[in-house]
Scaffold this active site. Structure first.
Site, mmCIF file in Angstrom:
data_model
loop_
_atom_site.group_PDB
_atom_site.id
_atom_site.type_symbol
_atom_site.label_atom_id
_atom_site.label_comp_id
_atom_site.label_asym_id
_atom_site.label_seq_id
_atom_site.Cartn_x
_atom_site.Cartn_y
_atom_site.Cartn_z
ATOM 1 N N LYS A 115 72.823 24.547 32.390
ATOM 2 C CA LYS A 115 74.221 24.127 32.214
ATOM 3 C C LYS A 115 74.764 23.653 33.543
ATOM 4 O O LYS A 115 74.330 24.115 34.608
ATOM 5 C CB LYS A 115 75.082 25.291 31.715
ATOM 6 C CG LYS A 115 76.371 24.844 31.045
ATOM 7 C CD LYS A 115 76.108 24.347 29.642
ATOM 8 C CE LYS A 115 77.362 23.955 28.910
ATOM 9 N NZ LYS A 115 77.085 23.700 27.487
HETATM 10 P P1 NAD Z 1 86.432 18.850 24.266
HETATM 11 O O1 NAD Z 1 86.824 18.792 25.680
HETATM 12 O O2 NAD Z 1 86.110 17.571 23.544
HETATM 13 O O3 NAD Z 1 87.593 19.569 23.406
HETATM 14 C C1 NAD Z 1 88.098 20.813 23.753
HETATM 15 C C2 NAD Z 1 89.296 21.130 22.870
HETATM 16 O O4 NAD Z 1 89.735 22.454 23.167
HETATM 17 C C3 NAD Z 1 90.496 20.216 23.077
HETATM 18 O O5 NAD Z 1 91.106 19.947 21.828
HETATM 19 C C4 NAD Z 1 91.441 21.063 23.923
HETATM 20 O O6 NAD Z 1 92.807 20.734 23.709
HETATM 21 C C5 NAD Z 1 91.135 22.460 23.399
HETATM 22 N N1 NAD Z 1 91.463 23.516 24.361
HETATM 23 C C6 NAD Z 1 91.224 23.515 25.698
HETATM 24 N N2 NAD Z 1 91.694 24.667 26.258
HETATM 25 C C7 NAD Z 1 92.211 25.394 25.237
HETATM 26 C C8 NAD Z 1 92.854 26.662 25.159
HETATM 27 N N3 NAD Z 1 93.072 27.391 26.243
HETATM 28 N N4 NAD Z 1 93.255 27.105 23.940
HETATM 29 C C9 NAD Z 1 93.067 26.361 22.826
HETATM 30 N N5 NAD Z 1 92.487 25.146 22.846
HETATM 31 C C10 NAD Z 1 92.070 24.670 24.031
HETATM 32 O O7 NAD Z 1 85.210 19.859 24.181
HETATM 33 P P2 NAD Z 1 84.069 19.950 23.080
HETATM 34 O O8 NAD Z 1 82.908 19.107 23.516
HETATM 35 O O9 NAD Z 1 84.663 19.755 21.727
HETATM 36 O O10 NAD Z 1 83.597 21.465 23.266
HETATM 37 C C11 NAD Z 1 84.342 22.544 22.684
HETATM 38 C C12 NAD Z 1 83.492 23.791 22.729
HETATM 39 O O11 NAD Z 1 82.266 23.559 22.009
HETATM 40 C C13 NAD Z 1 83.047 24.250 24.124
HETATM 41 O O12 NAD Z 1 82.968 25.663 24.123
HETATM 42 C C14 NAD Z 1 81.651 23.665 24.255
HETATM 43 O O13 NAD Z 1 80.866 24.378 25.176
HETATM 44 C C15 NAD Z 1 81.143 23.837 22.840
HETATM 45 N N6 NAD Z 1 80.049 22.945 22.483
HETATM 46 C C16 NAD Z 1 80.176 21.593 22.548
HETATM 47 C C17 NAD Z 1 79.109 20.798 22.178
HETATM 48 C C18 NAD Z 1 79.225 19.293 22.145
HETATM 49 O O14 NAD Z 1 78.293 18.641 21.631
HETATM 50 N N7 NAD Z 1 80.316 18.697 22.630
HETATM 51 C C19 NAD Z 1 77.886 21.364 21.760
HETATM 52 C C20 NAD Z 1 77.794 22.758 21.696
HETATM 53 C C21 NAD Z 1 78.880 23.540 22.057
#
Ligand code: NAD
Length: 427
Positions: A115
């Site tokens: 990561k």
């Molecule tokens: P992103 O940046 O596209 O979206 C994050 C979202 O979370 C946004 O809507 C933001 O407003 C919201 N957010 C941020 N801080 C917050 C808080 N304190 N309280 C409530 N909402 C909050 O990120 P993403 O790629 O969608 O990733 C989201 C989660 O999924 C992360 O934990 C990431 O590690 C995990 N994840 C993502 C992927 C991927 O393919 N993008 C794969 C596996 C896991």
């Protein structure tokens, strides 16, 4: 106690890395893994901390802390996303790297776990500053990544455009190597279906979990925290399949509509305004509640798809759903996880629920190495089949061994990684 041997006894407050190792340790205990192997799977193989200087548009130079943690590569090259976030410190990045090791094992893709993170508030950066940051970070980690070494991908506040900058900067140093990064734009060798893959995977495993209940989709209500990549795609696909998404929340508030939110309209609003804020002003029967409400909403399914540690000792008693699908990484603390299990609330753990992203990243990498492009239907078909198989692999072990889905997922993953580690044994 060294920083690599955290105290992993169950406590109300645990760091993300302690939390992951808590589950790893329990699985290793259950499987009777020897202590010498346990030590190796507990700690990261390598941890790089870099200074990332960025010229701001004002002309000043700001410097941010960046990390790339490579946890385990026994089953294949390191693999894991890069996040730009103020809380991306070494403990969090280390935990997320470890989670990737278990995730790639449970979903059976031939990768290890890594990561990356830069400790920065991405919302404070202009697009050109974000590009400079990505290029500077890429240069700083370039000697440890590579298409058979360590393959980054998007995560919080990074996307296909960020991966394009990374691929381009790496090309300046090493020549064009599309397989060095996944989640790229399609014209640069990205895979069709990658953008929606994590959210889609969440919906696929949710459907498997509720299949036996024989309920009509319209009668299933869903709350989703986060409307970024994972949350918005989970919402879109759930809505498309007829489920009622009644709550969507982020750090500013929760939108609540008992009849189900108009997700297409919310996606349009988000596209125009960059957030879900203000949607309720033009929408019928939509109420704005506080940010914490999304986790406590009276729904059947909760999909936390934002940040880690949001369901914890102080709010777990207020959780009302019967199923949690962990779109985000480590959204439930181990303490809360125990309480949920005692209340028979099923949790599909992060290392399974959000593995659709890395599964499709694997498809992208394979296409890059073969210099091929697959049709979207082929990718989605393989993704769905992989997620369904992963879910039942875990569910079968859970039922056979009398474990929660999380315990079963860790048992499977730890077994596979320990077997590979022992076979490749460094004596
Ligand atoms: P992103 O940046 O596209 O979206 C994050 C979202 O979370 C946004 O809507 C933001 O407003 C919201 N957010 C941020 N801080 C917050 C808080 N304190 N309280 C409530 N909402 C909050 O990120 P993403 O790629 O969608 O990733 C989201 C989660 O999924 C992360 O934990 C990431 O590690 C995990 N994840 C993502 C992927 C991927 O393919 N993008 C794969 C596996 C896991």
């Amino acid at each position: 106690m060294s920083e690599h041997a955290p105290d992993i006894t169950l406590r109300e407050q645990m760091t993300p890395f302690e939390s992951v190792n808590h589950y790893v340790e329990r699985a290793a205990e259950h499987a009777g893994i020897h202590e010498s192997v346990r030590q190796r799977i507990r700690m990261a193989a390598s941890e790089l901390r870099v200074e990332v200087p960025v010229r701001r548009d004002s002309g000043e130079v700001a410097t941010y802390a960046g990390y790339r943690v490579q946890h385990n590569s026994a089953r294949g090259p390191y693999k894991g996303g890069i996040r730009f976030h103020p809380e991306a410190d070494i403990d969090e990045v280390r935990a997320l790297a470890s989670l990737m090791t278990w995730k790639t094992a449970v979903i059976e893709v031939p990768f290890g776990g890594a990561k990356g993170g830069v400790q920065v508030d991405a919302s404070s950066l202009s697009d050109i500053e974000k590009e400079r940051l990505t290029r500077a970070y890429t240069r700083a980690i370039s000697s440890i990544i590579g298409d058979h070494r360590d393959i980054p991908a998007p995560d919080m506040n990074t996307d296909a455009q960020t991966m394009a900058w990374l691929a381009d900067e790496y090309a300046n140093l090493e020549g064009w190597t599309p397989g060095v990064v996944t989640g790229k734009p399609v014209p640069l060798g990205g895979s069709l279906g990658r953008e929606s893959a994590t959210g889609r995977g969440c919906v696929v495993v949710m459907e498997e979990a509720i299949r036996a209940d024989e309920v009509e989709p319209h009668d299933v209500t869903i709350a989703i925290q986060g409307f970024g990549n994972v949350g918005s795609w989970a919402a879109r696909l759930a809505h498309e399949r007829g489920y009622r998404v009644t709550a969507v929340g982020d750090q500013h508030g929760t939108l609540w509509c008992e009849d189900g939110l108009d997700i297409d309209a919310l996606v349009r609003h988000h596209g125009e305004h960059g957030s879900i804020d203000g949607f309720e002003e033009d929408a019928d029967r939509v109420e704005l509640r506080d940010a914490g409400f999304v986790l406590e909403a009276p729904v059947h399914v909760l999909v936390p798809a934002a940040i880690g540690g949001v369901v914890h000792a102080d709010n777990v008693a207020d959780v009302k759903c019967s199923l949690i699908v962990e779109g985000a990484n480590h959204p439930v603390t181990p303490w809360a996880d125990r309480q949920l299990a005692e209340r028979d609330i099923t949790v599909i753990p992060d290392i399974l629920a959000n593995a659709g992203g890395v599964l499709t990243s694997y498809f992208e990498w394979v296409q890059n190495l073969q210099q091929m492009h697959w049709h979207e239907g082929d990718v989605l078909d393989r993704l769905d089949r992989g997620m369904v198989a992963g879910y039942w692999r875990v569910r079968d072990v859970a039922e056979r061994e009398g474990l929660t889905l999380r315990e079963a997922a860790y048992l499977i993953a730890v077994g596979k990684v320990c077997e590979a580690t022992s076979l490749r044994s460094v004596g």
